[in-house]
Design an enzyme around this catalytic site. Structure first.
Site, short mmCIF file in Angstrom:
data_model
loop_
_atom_site.label_atom_id
_atom_site.label_comp_id
_atom_site.label_asym_id
_atom_site.label_seq_id
_atom_site.Cartn_x
_atom_site.Cartn_y
_atom_site.Cartn_z
N ASP A 26 100.23 -54.70 37.39
CA ASP A 26 100.99 -53.64 36.69
C ASP A 26 101.34 -52.56 37.72
O ASP A 26 100.46 -52.05 38.41
CB ASP A 26 100.13 -53.06 35.56
N ASP A 41 107.41 -53.96 34.31
CA ASP A 41 106.59 -53.71 35.50
C ASP A 41 105.26 -54.45 35.49
O ASP A 41 104.36 -54.10 36.23
CB ASP A 41 106.36 -52.20 35.68
N GLU A 42 105.13 -55.49 34.67
CA GLU A 42 103.86 -56.22 34.69
C GLU A 42 104.05 -57.71 34.49
O GLU A 42 105.01 -58.16 33.85
CB GLU A 42 102.89 -55.66 33.63
P1 TTP Z 1 103.59 -48.59 32.05
O1 TTP Z 1 103.14 -49.67 32.96
O2 TTP Z 1 102.93 -48.48 30.72
O3 TTP Z 1 103.43 -47.17 32.75
P2 TTP Z 1 103.65 -46.76 34.25
O4 TTP Z 1 103.97 -47.93 35.12
O5 TTP Z 1 104.66 -45.65 34.30
O6 TTP Z 1 102.27 -46.13 34.65
P3 TTP Z 1 100.86 -46.90 34.90
O7 TTP Z 1 101.09 -48.35 34.68
O8 TTP Z 1 100.50 -46.56 36.31
O9 TTP Z 1 99.93 -46.31 33.91
O10 TTP Z 1 105.13 -48.74 31.80
C1 TTP Z 1 106.05 -49.16 32.80
C2 TTP Z 1 107.35 -48.40 32.70
O11 TTP Z 1 107.91 -48.59 31.40
C3 TTP Z 1 107.18 -46.92 32.87
O12 TTP Z 1 107.29 -46.50 34.23
C4 TTP Z 1 108.26 -46.37 32.02
C5 TTP Z 1 108.51 -47.40 30.95
N1 TTP Z 1 107.95 -46.96 29.66
C6 TTP Z 1 108.81 -46.57 28.63
O13 TTP Z 1 110.02 -46.63 28.78
N2 TTP Z 1 108.25 -46.13 27.45
C7 TTP Z 1 106.91 -46.06 27.25
O14 TTP Z 1 106.45 -45.65 26.18
C8 TTP Z 1 106.04 -46.47 28.30
C9 TTP Z 1 104.55 -46.42 28.11
C10 TTP Z 1 106.60 -46.92 29.48
MG MG Z 2 102.78 -49.66 35.01
#
Ligand code: TTP
Ligand code: MG
Length: 388
Positions: A6, A100-101
Site C-alpha cells: 500500500d 494504490d494497493e
Molecule cells: P489510502 O491508501 O487509504 O491512503 P493513503 O495512500 O493516502 O495513505 P496511507 O495508505 O499511507 O495511509 O488511499 C489511497 C489514495 O486513495 C489516497 O492517497 C487518496 C485516495 N482516497 C480517496 O480518494 N478517498 C478516501 O476516502 C481515501 C481513504 C483515499
Molecule cells: Mg495508501
C-alpha cells in the site's frame, strides 16, 4: 505467503514528488469548498491530526499552515499503472485492489528473490527508484492478515507475520482492524462483549450469526485462522514467466538448466493455481553483452505440468549452441487457455496418459507445499548445492 503493498499518503506523495517545494511540508489534497473533505494528507499534516474524509474546515483549523491543493486524478492513475507494472514483474499472481494497493502471491518466489524480507526490500527499492515514492508492505500466510500487516508500520513499513505468529496475532487483533467490520457490525459485536478477533471463538457461533448475519461465518473462520481467499489476478493472465539474473555469467548449459528447472516449477505452479494451460513455451536468454534472444515452441497439446514446461525449455536451450556467457535466463508460458477447455486427446495416446499422471503428481505437490511449506518437497536436481 501473501504480500500486500500500500503506497504511503499516495496522492499527497505524488504531489510532493512532482513539486519539490511541497516536500517535507504539511500538504492536504482535497477541495476548498465549504462541504469539501480531505482526500488524503501528507504525513507532515497527519502529525496535526488531519485524516482522510475529515471536513476540510476542520483539517485547516487543526493545521493552518497546511498547503491545500486539488487532486490530479489522471497523474495518480498514470503513476499507479507504473507501480502495478513493477509489481506484476515480481509475481504472475498480482491482484490490484485499489489505485494504490495490491496483493502478490509470493509462494515459491524465495528462490528467485530470497527471503520475504528480501522480496519486500526489492519491491520497495524498485518502486522508489522508478517513482520516488514510498510504500508499506505486509506479508502473512493469509490474505486478510497481509492487508492488516501493511498498515501496522506506516509509512515505509514492513511487517511480516510468520505461520508461528498468527495465532497470537489473531487472538489480540482488535475487531476494528478486520477488513469488512464496519462501525455497525463493530457496535453489535461489542454488545456481545467481543473486542478482539480471538474473542469471537469464545461464544456460540449462533449468537454471532444472529447479530451480524452471514458475515458472522466469515468472521468465525478468520478467528480460527482460516481464510481461503486467494490472490486473484484481475486482468486475464496472458503469460506467466520466471527469470533470473545470474550471480555471475554462466556458459555451462547444465548450470543454466538448474535455474530453468526451478523456473519451470514456478511457472507451472502459477498456471495450475490460475487454472490455465499454455500452448507456447519461451526460453529467454540475455548474454553478458545484454544481447537478448528468445526461443519459443508451440506445443501440440497445451501444458500445465512443470516437467513438460522444463522439457520444452531444455529443447529450446539445446536448439542452438550458446554463443557467449549468459547473464540472465528465464522460462515463460503464453497462449494460455483455461484448463476447462477440453483437450483433443487420443484415447490410445500413452503420452497423454503419462502427462495426465504428471499433472496429478504436480497437483499433489502443490497441495503439500500449500500445507507444509515449500521446503518439504524439492526436485532431486534442486538438491544440488550449486542451485540458487
Ligand atoms: P489510502 O491508501 O487509504 O491512503 P493513503 O495512500 O493516502 O495513505 P496511507 O495508505 O499511507 O495511509 O488511499 C489511497 C489514495 O486513495 C489516497 O492517497 C487518496 C485516495 N482516497 C480517496 O480518494 N478517498 C478516501 O476516502 C481515501 C481513504 C483515499
Ligand atoms: Mg495508501
Amino acid at each position: 505467503m501473501i504480500l500486500h503493498v500500500d503506497m504511503d499518503a499516495f496522492y499527497a506523495a505524488v504531489e510532493q514528488q512532482d513539486n519539490p517545494l511541497l516536500k517535507g511540508k504539511p500538504l492536504i489534497v482535497g477541495g476548498r469548498s465549504k462541504r469539501a473533505v480531505v482526500t488524503t494528507a501528507s504525513y507532515e499534516a497527519r502529525a496535526y491530526g488531519v485524516r482522510s474524509a475529515m471536513p476540510m474546515y476542520q483539517a485547516v483549523a487543526l493545521c493552518p499552515e497546511a498547503i491545500v491543493i486539488p487532486g490530479r486524478m489522471s497523474r495518480y492513475k498514470e503513476i499507479s499503472a507504473q507501480i502495478m507494472k513493477i509489481l506484476a514483474a515480481f509475481s504472475p499472481l498480482m491482484e490490484q485492489v485499489s489505485i494504490d494497493e495490491a496483493f502478490l502471491d509470493i509462494h515459491g518466489m524465495e528462490k528467485l528473490f530470497g527471503s520475504p524480507e528480501a522480496i519486500a526490500a526489492a519491491i520497495k527499492h524498485t518502486i522508489r527508484s522508478a517513482t520516488g515514492l514510498g510504500c508499506s508492505i505486509g506479508i502473512a500466510p493469509l490474505k486478510f492478515l497481509a492487508k492488516i500487516a501493511s498498515d501496522l508500520d506506516k509509512p515505509d513499513g514492513l511487517t511480516i507475520l510468520g505461520s508461528e505468529d498468527i495465532t497470537d496475532f489473531i487472538e489480540k487483533l482488535p475487531l476494528k482492524k478486520v477488513p469488512g467490520v464496519g462501525p455497525k457490525a463493530l457496535a453489535h459485536l461489542r454488545t456481545l462483549g467481543l473486542n478482539t478477533l480471538g474473542d469471537v471463538k469464545s461464544i456460540p457461533e449462533k449468537r454471532i450469526m444472529d447479530k451480524i448475519g452471514k458475515f458472522g461465518m466469515r468472521l468465525i473462520a478468520l478467528a480460527h485462522g482460516l481464510d481461503d481467499a486467494a490472490v486473484e489476478p484481475d486482468r486475464p493472465v496472458k503469460s506467466v514467466s520466471a527469470e533470473h539474473t545470474l550471480p555471475e555469467n554462466i556458459s555451462d548449459p547444465d548450470v543454466l538448466k538448474k535455474y530453468m528447472l526451478f523456473q519451470s516449477e514456478t511457472v507451472g505452479r502459477a498456471l495450475r493455481r490460475s487454472g490455465l494451460r499454455a500452448r507456447t513455451i519461451t526460453l529467454k536468454i540475455k548474454y553478458h553483452d545484454f544481447k537478448l534472444v528468445t526461443r519459443s515452441e508451440t506445443l501440440a497439446k497445451p501444458v500445465q505440468t512443470s516437467k513438460l514446461i522444463y522439457a520444452s525449455a531444455v529443447r529450446l536451450l539445446s536448439q542452438k549452441q550458446l554463443l557467449h556467457p549468459v547473464r540472465l535466463v528465464g522460462v515463460g508460458a503464453s497462449h494460455l487457455l483455461s484448463e476447462k477447455t477440453p483437450l483433443q486427446q487420443d484415447l490410445f495416446d500413452t503420452d497423454a496418459a503419462k502427462n495426465g499422471k504428471w499433472e496429478r503428481v504436480d497437483r499433489a505437490v502443490d497441495q503439500i507445499i500449500k500445507k507444509f511449506g515449500k521446503d518439504t518437497i524439492r526436485k532431486a536436481a534442486l538438491d544440488d548445492p550449486d542451485t540458487p
